[in-house]
Design an enzyme around this catalytic site. Structure first.
Site: not given
Lengths: 308, 242
Positions: B164, B171
């Protein structure tokens, strides 16, 4: 919601904390008692919730112990509703903001637009008209809060004021920025569009006010009775024949009028979000009308005649 | 509503039958969906590995898998529908936010800004996404078939701890790399004056998106950690109820 049930008979009453189930107090052979906690001034009655089931609805002030479904020892659950704030305070704050904020953009207060535009006014007359309509709308709301509305609940949770003010003030700033912008483009169909929009807006403002007055007259001062609203002699209330919450219908109409008048996408967006919220409220209100009144007129829809 | 007791029980049985067929159909569809998605992401994983082994570089890798990625990631929108109609018991909003953020990355960043398609950060989040999705969809598939191997359960509730944050880094770095190109091209932006009397600056929108990771990521991460404690260690977590 404040909750102090009056108790008129000989029973025992115990009060438990809704979350931990700790016994908070026990009253033996109760005769006449209003139950509320006065130990800690921080826990004023408005934030006390007393209920029969830990996850159920709060009891009302008017509930009488004799008429509640309890045994010889009545068990109530206490819940702290958190800091409360009065509805009137919330309404006044959330409506004064847009009034003031819009005017700041209208008068082009410094640091909003380029310095050469400070304290200038728009050359488009529709911008002046829009300012008048927007201000009128919020002044009307403030006056209604002070003199017309009769609130069922005294208070709401404190965090609501931050949520509501962010919504109203934020949207007001966003709309006002574009309408009063030096590069504002007036409506594409010019005078016709503005005139139609103004008629719609005024019609719905009067309608909305009429409904508020009609609802106020349903309920004598100080009482909390609930009755079905019906059309009165005022033609603006005849919409009650088709709709349960015409105040929301007229409110939607007003904002559609304002959107048409300003031809501004942020206004359209604000209208849409408001419409979604009001539909949720209208459906809830409609459902509770249906539940409470056996003879509720079947032709009525929550907010839009025949449609929604 | 007065009705004879017989009518009542017949109606009840009919309703129960309807419910059972509905849930059988739902289970069948969900099983098919999850198998298909597992397969899709496996295909993506293999295509990526094959490209890298054959070409020895990551340049051009995105272009080679772009269509498959767009198809399977966009199809995930139906998961929001699953929650909305209630055949999956998750919040619509949580699923909506997760799927939308993926759609946003794929369509509004990587797909539309060609210059950043060769960035390493793109490969980073693609690898993370692939590993996460294969684990997640196979977990759902096996759960629906009532044959969940422990290692899949372990993977789903442990890999995220590393994946995660790595995904978020990938991103964020990609969006950051895209900023100068967005500014220069003025893409997806609208300036005044225009007939809608609105303006939109995609550049500042992206900056706000990047900033929004700061409150959102910890919330989602700790939510997953709480799920993990509950599922793997059977701990009862008392949720704050309003």
């Amino acid at each position: 919601m404040r909750s102090t049930p009056m108790i008129y008979c000989r029973r025992s009453v115990e009060i438990l904390d809704a979350k931990t189930k700790d016994k908070l107090c026990f009253l033996d052979k109760v005769r006449t008692y209003t139950i509320s906690f006065h130990h800690d001034p921080q826990w004023y009655p408005a934030r006390q919730s007393i209920r029969l089931d830990p996850k159920g609805k709060s009891l009302k002030d008017e509930d009488v112990l004799q008429h509640l479904p309890v045994g010889t020892t009545a068990t109530f659950y206490f819940r702290d509703l958190g800091a409360q704030i009065s509805w009137v305070t919330v309404f006044l704050t959330e409506y004064t903001g847009p009034l003031v904020i819009y005017l700041m953009f209208y008068f082009r207060v410094p640091f909003i637009y380029a310095p050469k535009y400070d304290f200038t006014t728009s050359k488009h007359w529709v911008v002046h008209l829009a300012c008048m309509c927007h201000s009128f709308h919020y002044v009307k709301r403030l006056l209604e809060t002070l003199f017309v509305h009769r609130f069922s609940h005294g208070t709401m949770p404190l965090r609501n004021i931050f949520k509501n003010c962010t919504y109203y003030w934020g949207f007001a700033a966003w709309m006002a920025y574009y309408i009063n912008h030096p590069l504002y483009t007036p409506p594409i169909y010019g005078e016709q569009q503005i005139r139609l929009a103004l008629i719609v807006f005024l019609f719905c403002q009067i309608g909305n006010f009429s409904i508020h007055v009609a609802l106020r007259n349903l309920r004598p001062p100080g009482s909390k009775t609930r009755k079905i609203p019906y059309p009165t002699k005022n033609p603006f209330t005849w919409i009650f024949l088709l709709v349960s919450c015409p105040n929301y219908t007229y409110e939607l109409g007003s904002w559609l009028g304002f959107t048409l008048m300003t031809q501004c996408l942020p206004v359209a967006f604000f209208t849409l979000v408001g419409f979604i919220q009001m539909t949720v409220w209208a459906k809830g209100k409609h459902r509770s009308y249906l539940k409470e009144f056996r003879d509720y007129p079947p032709l009525r829809s929550p907010i839009l005649p025949f449609v929604l | 509503m007065a009705s004879s007791e017989d009518d009542g029980t017949v109606e009840e049985k009919e309703n129960n039958n309807k419910k059972r067929t509905k849930s059988a159909v739902a289970t069948a569809w969900l099983t098919f969906y999850n198998i298909a998605m597992t397969a899709g992401w496996l295909v993506l994983a293999m295509a990526m590995m094959r490209f890298y082994i054959q070409k020895g570089t990551h340049k051009g890798l995105y272009r080679s898998i772009a269509r498959t990625l767009k198809f399977f990631q966009t199809f995930a929108l139906v998961e929001v529908g699953h929650c909305a109609i209630g055949i999956v018991r998750t919040s619509v909003i949580v699923t909506g936010v997760q799927v939308c953020s993926r759609i946003f990355m794929v369509w509004f960043i990587t797909n539309s800004i060609r210059q950043i398609q060769s960035e390493e950060s793109v490969i980073l989040f693609l690898v993370v996404w692939t590993m996460t999705e294969i684990t997640r969809y196979s977990y759902y598939t096996f759960s629906l078939l009532h044959h969940l191997p422990y290692f899949i359960k372990w993977a789903r509730y442990n890999l995220f701890i590393i994946l995660y944050p790595l995904g978020v880094i990938g991103e964020l770095m990609t969006i950051y790399a895209a900023l100068p190109f967005v500014r220069r091209s003025g893409m997806y932006s609208m300036r005044l004056p225009n007939m809608y009397n609105v303006s939109f600056d995609y550049y500042y929108c992206l900056i706000i998106v990047m900033l929004s990771y700061i409150p959102l990521f910890p919330q989602l991460y700790f939510h997953m950690l709480r799920q993990r404690r509950r599922v793997l260690h059977g701990e009862v977590i008392v949720e704050k109820d309003d």
